[in-house]
Design an enzyme around this catalytic site. Structure first.
Site, PDB file in Angstrom:
ATOM      1  N   GLY A  33       0.837  -1.191   0.000  1.00  0.00           N
ATOM      2  CA  GLY A  33       0.000   0.000   0.000  1.00  0.00           C
ATOM      3  C   GLY A  33       0.871   1.241   0.000  1.00  0.00           C
ATOM      4  O   GLY A  33       2.073   1.157   0.316  1.00  0.00           O
ATOM      5  N   GLN A  73       2.915   9.961   1.925  1.00  0.00           N
ATOM      6  CA  GLN A  73       4.275   9.404   2.007  1.00  0.00           C
ATOM      7  C   GLN A  73       5.199   9.920   0.904  1.00  0.00           C
ATOM      8  O   GLN A  73       6.413   9.828   1.033  1.00  0.00           O
ATOM      9  CB  GLN A  73       4.226   7.872   1.962  1.00  0.00           C
ATOM     10  CG  GLN A  73       3.564   7.262   3.182  1.00  0.00           C
ATOM     11  CD  GLN A  73       3.417   5.769   3.046  1.00  0.00           C
ATOM     12  OE1 GLN A  73       2.462   5.298   2.459  1.00  0.00           O
ATOM     13  NE2 GLN A  73       4.383   5.016   3.553  1.00  0.00           N
ATOM     14  N   CYS A  82       6.087  -0.328   7.439  1.00  0.00           N
ATOM     15  CA  CYS A  82       5.714   0.880   6.700  1.00  0.00           C
ATOM     16  C   CYS A  82       6.921   1.321   5.889  1.00  0.00           C
ATOM     17  O   CYS A  82       8.042   1.330   6.412  1.00  0.00           O
ATOM     18  CB  CYS A  82       5.301   1.978   7.677  1.00  0.00           C
ATOM     19  SG  CYS A  82       4.809   3.509   6.872  1.00  0.00           S
ATOM     20  N   LEU A  83       6.681   1.689   4.649  1.00  0.00           N
ATOM     21  CA  LEU A  83       7.782   2.154   3.795  1.00  0.00           C
ATOM     22  C   LEU A  83       8.401   3.435   4.349  1.00  0.00           C
ATOM     23  O   LEU A  83       9.540   3.749   4.025  1.00  0.00           O
ATOM     24  CB  LEU A  83       7.283   2.365   2.359  1.00  0.00           C
ATOM     25  CG  LEU A  83       6.814   1.085   1.656  1.00  0.00           C
ATOM     26  CD1 LEU A  83       6.188   1.420   0.306  1.00  0.00           C
ATOM     27  CD2 LEU A  83       7.965   0.103   1.489  1.00  0.00           C
ATOM     28  N   HIS A 133      -4.278   1.278   7.641  1.00  0.00           N
ATOM     29  CA  HIS A 133      -2.927   1.848   7.746  1.00  0.00           C
ATOM     30  C   HIS A 133      -2.776   3.036   6.786  1.00  0.00           C
ATOM     31  O   HIS A 133      -2.238   4.087   7.162  1.00  0.00           O
ATOM     32  CB  HIS A 133      -1.918   0.725   7.436  1.00  0.00           C
ATOM     33  CG  HIS A 133      -0.491   1.111   7.347  1.00  0.00           C
ATOM     34  ND1 HIS A 133       0.478   0.625   8.214  1.00  0.00           N
ATOM     35  CD2 HIS A 133       0.187   1.918   6.477  1.00  0.00           C
ATOM     36  CE1 HIS A 133       1.655   1.126   7.881  1.00  0.00           C
ATOM     37  NE2 HIS A 133       1.507   1.912   6.831  1.00  0.00           N
ATOM     38  N   GLU A 134      -3.275   2.882   5.557  1.00  0.00           N
ATOM     39  CA  GLU A 134      -3.150   3.970   4.565  1.00  0.00           C
ATOM     40  C   GLU A 134      -4.052   5.152   4.929  1.00  0.00           C
ATOM     41  O   GLU A 134      -3.648   6.305   4.758  1.00  0.00           O
ATOM     42  CB  GLU A 134      -3.492   3.470   3.157  1.00  0.00           C
ATOM     43  CG  GLU A 134      -2.690   2.286   2.645  1.00  0.00           C
ATOM     44  CD  GLU A 134      -1.206   2.389   2.860  1.00  0.00           C
ATOM     45  OE1 GLU A 134      -0.684   3.518   2.917  1.00  0.00           O
ATOM     46  OE2 GLU A 134      -0.553   1.337   2.992  1.00  0.00           O
ATOM     47  N   HIS A 150      -2.351   7.326   7.331  1.00  0.00           N
ATOM     48  CA  HIS A 150      -1.349   8.232   6.733  1.00  0.00           C
ATOM     49  C   HIS A 150      -1.987   9.558   6.303  1.00  0.00           C
ATOM     50  O   HIS A 150      -1.390  10.619   6.468  1.00  0.00           O
ATOM     51  CB  HIS A 150      -0.692   7.595   5.505  1.00  0.00           C
ATOM     52  CG  HIS A 150       0.441   6.664   5.799  1.00  0.00           C
ATOM     53  ND1 HIS A 150       1.579   7.066   6.473  1.00  0.00           N
ATOM     54  CD2 HIS A 150       0.636   5.359   5.487  1.00  0.00           C
ATOM     55  CE1 HIS A 150       2.420   6.032   6.557  1.00  0.00           C
ATOM     56  NE2 HIS A 150       1.876   4.984   5.975  1.00  0.00           N
TER      57      HIS A 150
HETATM   58  O1  GNR Z   1       4.212  -2.631   2.541  1.00  0.00           O
HETATM   59  C1  GNR Z   1       3.568  -2.501   3.580  1.00  0.00           C
HETATM   60  N1  GNR Z   1       3.268  -3.595   4.324  1.00  0.00           N
HETATM   61  C2  GNR Z   1       2.385  -3.588   5.382  1.00  0.00           C
HETATM   62  C3  GNR Z   1       2.361  -4.697   6.205  1.00  0.00           C
HETATM   63  C4  GNR Z   1       1.470  -4.762   7.258  1.00  0.00           C
HETATM   64  C5  GNR Z   1       0.602  -3.722   7.485  1.00  0.00           C
HETATM   65  C6  GNR Z   1       0.631  -2.598   6.681  1.00  0.00           C
HETATM   66  C7  GNR Z   1       1.503  -2.532   5.619  1.00  0.00           C
HETATM   67  S1  GNR Z   1       1.497  -1.141   4.580  1.00  0.00           S
HETATM   68  C8  GNR Z   1       3.158  -1.149   4.023  1.00  0.00           C
HETATM   69  C9  GNR Z   1       3.369  -0.096   2.968  1.00  0.00           C
HETATM   70  C10 GNR Z   1       3.148   1.273   3.565  1.00  0.00           C
HETATM   71  O2  GNR Z   1       3.932   1.826   4.284  1.00  0.00           O
HETATM   72  N2  GNR Z   1       2.010   1.851   3.327  1.00  0.00           N
HETATM   73  O3  GNR Z   1       1.724   3.031   3.881  1.00  0.00           O
HETATM   74 NI    NI Z   2       2.825   3.111   5.729  1.00  0.00          NI
END
Ligand code: GNR
Ligand code: NI
Length: 165
Positions: free
Chosen positions: A46, A51, A91-92, A133-134, A137
């Site tokens: 995601g 980001q 998270c990236l 999660h997104e 953000h």
């Molecule tokens: O790549 C991602 N893996 C992930 C694993 C578990 C829960 C959420 C994520 S999202 C993350 C990519 C990211 O930072 N998205 O904002």
């Molecule tokens: Ni993230």
């Protein structure tokens, strides 16, 4: 299409609250394509516009194994949430750290697609986690905010040090 640089915690720009998109035009479609390319290259499941330092309510996800099920959401709203699940999240923008976070098990999200058409999606399991999660953000919230202050401070210190070298 282009890949875009991803901001890294504790960059304060990750705390920006994204603004609603008024019209889904070619610039938004280009942003969606760039988010997808950046997400696939990383690789991640995601990515939110926040980001890549674009403060508009746009996010993409693809939790499929073959990386061939992209979903784009403009102005997403989680309309309902039920149950609980706990998974390790990464998270990236917080590279190299994985910690358990509790989320809703099942959600319904309403959004606009890349053609400006409203839709709703019911999601569970990893897809539901990823969308939550997104959406965080877009509010300037990170998964590390759910951890203890001690854990968050440790992660912050390590990432600040890495970014210095
Ligand atoms: O790549 C991602 N893996 C992930 C694993 C578990 C829960 C959420 C994520 S999202 C993350 C990519 C990211 O930072 N998205 O904002
Ligand atoms: Ni993230």
């Amino acid at each position: 299409m282009a890949t875009l640089p991803v901001l890294c915690f504790p960059d304060p720009r990750l705390r920006t609250k994204a603004k609603p998109v008024e019209v889904v035009d070619d610039s938004i479609r280009r942003l969606i394509d760039d988010l997808l390319e950046t997400m696939y290259e990383a690789p991640g499941i995601g990515l939110a516009a926040t980001q890549v330092n674009v403060h508009k309510r746009v996010l993409v996800v693809d939790v499929s194994e073959k990386h061939n099920e992209p979903h784009a959401f403009v102005n997403p709203v989680i309309e309902s949430a039920e149950g609980k699940q706990e998974r390790d999240e990464g998270c990236l923008s917080v590279p190299g750290f994985y910690e358990p976070v509790e989320r809703a098990e099942k959600i319904r999200v309403a959004a606009i697609d890349r053609n400006g058409k409203p839709f709703t999606l019911e999601a569970q399991d990893l897809l539901a986690v990823c969308i939550q999660h997104e959406c965080d953000h877009l509010e300037g919230k990170l998964f590390v905010d759910y951890l203890s202050n001690l854990k968050r401070q440790r992660i912050k210190k390590k990432l600040l040090k890495q970014n210095r070298d």
